[in-house]
Design an enzyme around this catalytic site. Structure first.
Site, PDB file in Angstrom:
ATOM      1  N   ILE A   1       0.832  -1.208   0.000  1.00  0.00           N
ATOM      2  CA  ILE A   1       0.000   0.000   0.000  1.00  0.00           C
ATOM      3  C   ILE A   1       0.869   1.261   0.000  1.00  0.00           C
ATOM      4  O   ILE A   1       0.594   2.233  -0.715  1.00  0.00           O
ATOM      5  CB  ILE A   1      -0.950  -0.029   1.225  1.00  0.00           C
ATOM      6  CG1 ILE A   1      -1.980  -1.155   1.057  1.00  0.00           C
ATOM      7  CG2 ILE A   1      -1.632   1.315   1.428  1.00  0.00           C
ATOM      8  CD1 ILE A   1      -2.773  -1.498   2.314  1.00  0.00           C
TER       9      ILE A   1
ATOM     10  N   TYR B   1      -2.988  -7.563  16.668  1.00  0.00           N
ATOM     11  CA  TYR B   1      -3.127  -6.692  15.491  1.00  0.00           C
ATOM     12  C   TYR B   1      -4.422  -5.884  15.601  1.00  0.00           C
ATOM     13  O   TYR B   1      -4.427  -4.666  15.387  1.00  0.00           O
ATOM     14  CB  TYR B   1      -3.124  -7.555  14.237  1.00  0.00           C
ATOM     15  CG  TYR B   1      -3.209  -6.796  12.934  1.00  0.00           C
ATOM     16  CD1 TYR B   1      -2.097  -6.151  12.413  1.00  0.00           C
ATOM     17  CD2 TYR B   1      -4.403  -6.741  12.217  1.00  0.00           C
ATOM     18  CE1 TYR B   1      -2.166  -5.462  11.201  1.00  0.00           C
ATOM     19  CE2 TYR B   1      -4.482  -6.058  11.013  1.00  0.00           C
ATOM     20  CZ  TYR B   1      -3.363  -5.425  10.512  1.00  0.00           C
ATOM     21  OH  TYR B   1      -3.442  -4.748   9.312  1.00  0.00           O
TER      22      TYR B   1
HETATM   23  P1  NDP Z   1       3.610  -4.781   3.485  1.00  0.00           P
HETATM   24  O1  NDP Z   1       4.073  -5.866   4.387  1.00  0.00           O
HETATM   25  O2  NDP Z   1       3.437  -5.050   2.032  1.00  0.00           O
HETATM   26  O3  NDP Z   1       4.564  -3.492   3.649  1.00  0.00           O
HETATM   27  C1  NDP Z   1       4.841  -2.992   4.928  1.00  0.00           C
HETATM   28  C2  NDP Z   1       5.708  -1.758   4.801  1.00  0.00           C
HETATM   29  O4  NDP Z   1       5.942  -1.248   6.129  1.00  0.00           O
HETATM   30  C3  NDP Z   1       7.073  -2.055   4.198  1.00  0.00           C
HETATM   31  O5  NDP Z   1       7.506  -0.944   3.422  1.00  0.00           O
HETATM   32  C4  NDP Z   1       7.977  -2.213   5.426  1.00  0.00           C
HETATM   33  O6  NDP Z   1       9.325  -1.919   5.103  1.00  0.00           O
HETATM   34  C5  NDP Z   1       7.352  -1.163   6.370  1.00  0.00           C
HETATM   35  N1  NDP Z   1       7.611  -1.426   7.800  1.00  0.00           N
HETATM   36  C6  NDP Z   1       7.219  -2.487   8.543  1.00  0.00           C
HETATM   37  N2  NDP Z   1       7.657  -2.367   9.807  1.00  0.00           N
HETATM   38  C7  NDP Z   1       8.326  -1.183   9.864  1.00  0.00           C
HETATM   39  C8  NDP Z   1       9.016  -0.496  10.891  1.00  0.00           C
HETATM   40  N3  NDP Z   1       9.128  -0.988  12.146  1.00  0.00           N
HETATM   41  N4  NDP Z   1       9.575   0.705  10.602  1.00  0.00           N
HETATM   42  C9  NDP Z   1       9.491   1.230   9.361  1.00  0.00           C
HETATM   43  N5  NDP Z   1       8.849   0.631   8.346  1.00  0.00           N
HETATM   44  C10 NDP Z   1       8.287  -0.575   8.591  1.00  0.00           C
HETATM   45  O7  NDP Z   1       2.240  -4.288   4.135  1.00  0.00           O
HETATM   46  P2  NDP Z   1       0.900  -3.675   3.509  1.00  0.00           P
HETATM   47  O8  NDP Z   1       1.221  -2.752   2.410  1.00  0.00           O
HETATM   48  O9  NDP Z   1      -0.048  -4.771   3.293  1.00  0.00           O
HETATM   49  O10 NDP Z   1       0.385  -2.877   4.799  1.00  0.00           O
HETATM   50  C11 NDP Z   1       0.457  -1.464   4.914  1.00  0.00           C
HETATM   51  C12 NDP Z   1      -0.511  -1.050   6.007  1.00  0.00           C
HETATM   52  O11 NDP Z   1      -1.819  -1.481   5.652  1.00  0.00           O
HETATM   53  C13 NDP Z   1      -0.203  -1.695   7.367  1.00  0.00           C
HETATM   54  O12 NDP Z   1      -0.391  -0.752   8.390  1.00  0.00           O
HETATM   55  C14 NDP Z   1      -1.245  -2.799   7.470  1.00  0.00           C
HETATM   56  O13 NDP Z   1      -1.552  -3.111   8.791  1.00  0.00           O
HETATM   57  C15 NDP Z   1      -2.403  -2.173   6.734  1.00  0.00           C
HETATM   58  N6  NDP Z   1      -3.391  -3.133   6.239  1.00  0.00           N
HETATM   59  C16 NDP Z   1      -3.032  -4.102   5.316  1.00  0.00           C
HETATM   60  C17 NDP Z   1      -3.973  -5.016   4.903  1.00  0.00           C
HETATM   61  C18 NDP Z   1      -3.650  -6.091   3.922  1.00  0.00           C
HETATM   62  O14 NDP Z   1      -4.478  -7.003   3.733  1.00  0.00           O
HETATM   63  N7  NDP Z   1      -2.521  -6.072   3.220  1.00  0.00           N
HETATM   64  C19 NDP Z   1      -5.363  -4.989   5.411  1.00  0.00           C
HETATM   65  C20 NDP Z   1      -5.621  -3.932   6.345  1.00  0.00           C
HETATM   66  C21 NDP Z   1      -4.668  -3.041   6.730  1.00  0.00           C
HETATM   67  P3  NDP Z   1      10.565  -2.593   5.900  1.00  0.00           P
HETATM   68  O15 NDP Z   1      10.226  -4.045   6.068  1.00  0.00           O
HETATM   69  O16 NDP Z   1      11.748  -2.336   5.044  1.00  0.00           O
HETATM   70  O17 NDP Z   1      10.654  -1.856   7.194  1.00  0.00           O
END
Ligand code: NDP
Length: 249
Positions: A28, A157
């Site tokens: 996203i 979560y």
């Molecule tokens: P992804 O796992 O595809 O991407 C997650 C992103 O967050 C990556 O860029 C990762 O980069 C970054 N990230 C994770 N932990 C950290 C940290 N501690 N510090 C900095 N960056 C961090 O996730 P999605 O795109 O699916 O999710 C994005 C948001 O949408 C989240 O908040 C999720 O909860 C929410 N969401 C997603 C859903 C889904 O079905 N996919 C449904 C509902 C909500 P890196 O690992 O390099 O840090």
């Protein structure tokens, strides 16, 4: 009303509106980075891995763990020095850990809460003073429909996203008089790396339970966030906007 100018995206141009987003490297967040950069925003992305292999040349990628208050504070300061005060914040970075509640460890609890809610706290703490000084700004969080309804085997979560929703509503009340709008988008199951822990069979079941019959696309969440950031949403604040294909009605 503050009017965000749309100009060519030139790195370092402080006259361009500035988006600061966490987790802009995948899913996203990546879709948001592409959309906002195409619309003329200067974009700063914060993630643990920093610059991805498929980096966009016009985007500043910072290596930053949103759990770490000190790192977030200093990197938001550096991003503002490089690209001007933040006009739009999207707190998007999140993690999910599945399992039954009694099996979660203390470390699981810290990781999920400190990333999903703590990241929002750390980022807003860093940008609110500059937004209040400017008397404008938009704060957006990527929450989850499980924060609204609770999911079995996703208790931590769900709790973290419930905290996000309450915090967003409270901030909207507190910051509205300073010209700052605060909203969250609450996605349903969206086709990103986060869903890769689930088998195709499980994804099919989720799709069947969704009135629109499929998973969401990252671009559909990004478009909603873009709308909420724009002056078209100038009277919307304190809302948790569901983008879930009708899964939660
Ligand atoms: P992804 O796992 O595809 O991407 C997650 C992103 O967050 C990556 O860029 C990762 O980069 C970054 N990230 C994770 N932990 C950290 C940290 N501690 N510090 C900095 N960056 C961090 O996730 P999605 O795109 O699916 O999710 C994005 C948001 O949408 C989240 O908040 C999720 O909860 C929410 N969401 C997603 C859903 C889904 O079905 N996919 C449904 C509902 C909500 P890196 O690992 O390099 O840090």
């Amino acid at each position: 009303m503050y009017n965000i100018s749309r100009q060519l995206n030139v790195k370092g141009d402080k006259s361009m509106p500035h988006l600061l987003i966490s987790g802009g490297t995948r899913g996203i967040g990546k879709a948001c980075v592409e959309l906002f950069a195409n619309q003329g925003y200067k974009v700063s992305s914060l993630s643990r891995s920093g610059k991805p292999e498929n980096a966009l040349g016009c985007v500043d990628y910072y290596s930053c763990d949103v759990k770490d208050y000190g790192q977030v504070t200093s990197i938001v300061k550096a991003a503002a020095e490089a690209s001007g005060p933040v006009d739009v914040l999207i707190s998007n970075a999140g993690i999910s850990i599945s399992g039954i509640a009694q099996d979660f460890t203390y470390q699981d609890y810290r990781d999920v809460i400190d990333t999903n809610f703590g990241g929002l706290f750390n980022l807003t703490n860093a940008v609110i003073p500059q937004m209040v000084r400017q008397q404008h700004g938009v704060i957006l969080a990527v929450s989850s429909m499980w924060g609204q309804t609770g999911a079995s085997c996703e208790a931590l979560y769900s709790a973290s996203k419930g905290a996000v929703d309450s915090y967003i509503k409270a901030l909207a009340k507190e910051l509205g008089p300073s010209g700052i709008r605060v909203n969250a988008v609450s996605p349903g199951a969206t086709d990103t790396d986060m869903m890769s822990v689930y088998s195709d069979e499980v994804k099919d079941v989720i799709s069947e339970d969704t009135p629109l019959g499929r998973l969401g696309k990252p671009s559909e969440i990004a478009e909603t966030l873009y709308y909420l950031s724009s002056d078209k949403a100038s009277f919307i604040t304190g809302q948790i906007i569901g983008v879930n294909g009708g899964y939660l009605i």
